[in-house]
Design an enzyme around this catalytic site. Structure first.
Site, PDB file in Angstrom:
ATOM      1  CD  GLU A 281      -3.264   0.279   2.094  1.00 57.53           C
ATOM      2  OE1 GLU A 281      -4.289  -0.397   1.871  1.00 57.53           O
ATOM      3  OE2 GLU A 281      -3.011   0.750   3.208  1.00 57.53           O
ATOM      4  CG  HIS A 302       8.059 -29.733   0.509  1.00 59.65           C
ATOM      5  ND1 HIS A 302       8.826 -30.816   0.148  1.00 59.65           N
ATOM      6  CD2 HIS A 302       8.601 -29.253   1.659  1.00 59.65           C
ATOM      7  CE1 HIS A 302       9.784 -30.995   1.048  1.00 59.65           C
ATOM      8  NE2 HIS A 302       9.681 -30.054   1.971  1.00 59.65           N
ATOM      9  CE  LYS A 416     -11.394   2.056   2.404  1.00 61.87           C
ATOM     10  NZ  LYS A 416     -10.921   2.945   3.492  1.00 61.87           N
TER      11      LYS A 416
END
Length: 433
Positions: A281, A302, A416
């Protein structure tokens, strides 16, 4: 504690004295600019150096109250209001209990899953509950919805007593949540106005949930304080946080696209996520920045280890390790030795992890992947506090070297706004049916 700084090593990445010297003056200028600016959200720089006795006492008093009258503290928050506290709690708590002191600290508001919140309410049905809602504005959708639900739950369960069991952490003067708290008479802790969410973990945002979870917040802040003192040095050759920032910048300049943070302790998974938000951010603007990704070893060796070793050469790796952990376990001796592992007896698992880290660094470096190793003495509250401040200081410098503001998040605000527009359109269509 004799070692209070991070030990950093570099594999498969050539950097000369001239490379460092190019950045010395710029680093010093950015350091002074961040320290002296009245416009940037840099209040976190001084927090560990300020007198925090009154705040810590108040948090500890609140912790004791919650421990006396509740089984569960529900923390409502998202982003910086969630990840920092959860990162500290997970890093410093036993694996199979929620807390070292017998109380659970649970989180909600970091997603909008109806199933998640419904399951939480069912789980709380027979438990004594306190709630801590954390939001600077009170208008972020995820925690706002969660608070609506939990507020009604608490009022139905406790009636007038609910006002004493709901704790609000928000801005001192402004915002919807501040207004709600004032009207209802909820107890309040303050998010400083000059500190943004992802840099707020060393304020009441992170300290109250961490304290309730059993973390020694005084040792946490002691580590952060020592980091703040050590990392005030403007000289690049003596400031490990700025060295890390410059290394990241050089990686970006040389064409690397991804930084992969890795560690060998599962308790650090949420710490990885906090780091990922901090750098992602802060730097991801103007089509710039490294993509921050995380893995947990040895599990992911793995899973994605093959790609790291021989895949597209787009990433470098930062390996984080603590030389000592509490509750470590020694490999037992077995007279049968059917598995051929007696040569490891008396070695601890964390010692083996340390050797695995070195082997991983060497293997990945030989495969062409640059590796930065960050080594700390012990996984405890002191060194987690030190590491948090180290990464915040490094992040502010790294983003500034890119020429972006480390403290805003315009892209998040865009999501938003678009979501709000869609919700309003959806609501209008329902009302018109």
């Amino acid at each position: 504690m004799t070692i209070r700084t991070i030990q950093m090593s570099i594999f498969n990445f050539e950097i000369t004295k001239q490379d460092w010297s190019i950045y010395e003056a710029e680093v010093e200028w950015i350091h002074r600019h961040l320290a002296e600016s009245s416009e940037l959200l840099t209040g976190w720089l001084q927090v560990p150096l300020e007198n925090q006795r009154a705040l810590l006492r108040r948090i500890e008093d609140t912790k004791r109250e919650i421990h006396a009258y509740a089984d569960v503290l529900v923390v409502i928050g998202v982003g910086g209001s969630f990840l920092g506290a959860r990162a500290i709690q997970d890093a410093l708590s036993p694996y199979f209990t929620r807390s070292t002191e017998g109380i659970e600290v649970l989180y909600v508001g970091q997603n909008m899953s109806g199933s998640y919140i419904n399951s939480l309410l069912q789980y709380l049905a027979n438990k004594s509950v306190y709630v801590n809602v954390i939001s600077k504005s009170g208008e972020t959708m995820e925690p706002a919805l969660a608070f609506r639900v939990l507020r009604q739950f608490m009022e139905k369960r406790y009636g007038e007593e609910a006002v004493d069991r709901i704790i609000v952490t928000t801005d001192a003067e402004n915002g919807r949540l501040k207004q709600i708290a004032d009207r209802a008479g909820y107890r309040q802790f303050t998010i400083p106005s000059d500190i943004g969410g992802r840099y707020s973990v060393l304020t009441s945002v992170g300290l109250l949930p961490a304290a309730v979870a059993g973390v020694d917040i005084r040792m946490l802040m002691a580590g952060a304080r020592d980091a703040a003192l050590t990392l005030q040095d403007t000289a690049l050759e003596r400031n490990e946080a700025y060295q890390y920032a410059v290394l990241r910048h050089l990686m970006f300049e040389r064409g690397y696209k991804v930084e992969l943070l890795a560690s060998f302790e599962p308790a650090l998974c949420k710490f990885h996520e906090w780091w990922m938000q901090l750098f992602g951010e802060s730097e991801g603007k103007q089509r710039k920045g490294l993509f921050p990704a995380t893995v947990n070893y040895s599990t992911d060796l793995h899973a994605i280890g093959q790609f790291i070793q021989e895949g597209s050469p787009i990433l470098f790796e930062t390996l984080l390790h603590f030389k000592e952990i509490d509750n470590d376990f020694k490999v037992p001796y077995d007279v049968r030795d059917e598995d051929g592992l007696n040569y490891l007896s008396k070695r601890t698992f964390n010692e083996i992890n340390g050797l695995s880290m070195n082997g991983t660094a060497l293997a990945h470096a030989e495969g062409g992947v640059p590796v930065i190793q960050l080594m700390l003495p012990k996984l405890d509250a002191y060194h987690i506090g030190y590491l948090i401040y180290f990464f915040m200081k490094a992040c502010a410098m790294s983003a500034s070297l890119l020429g972006v503001n480390p403290f805003d998040q315009p892209g998040v605000e865009t999501y938003k706004q678009k979501t709000l527009e869609l919700l309003q359109t959806f609501n209008s269509s329902i009302n018109n049916e």
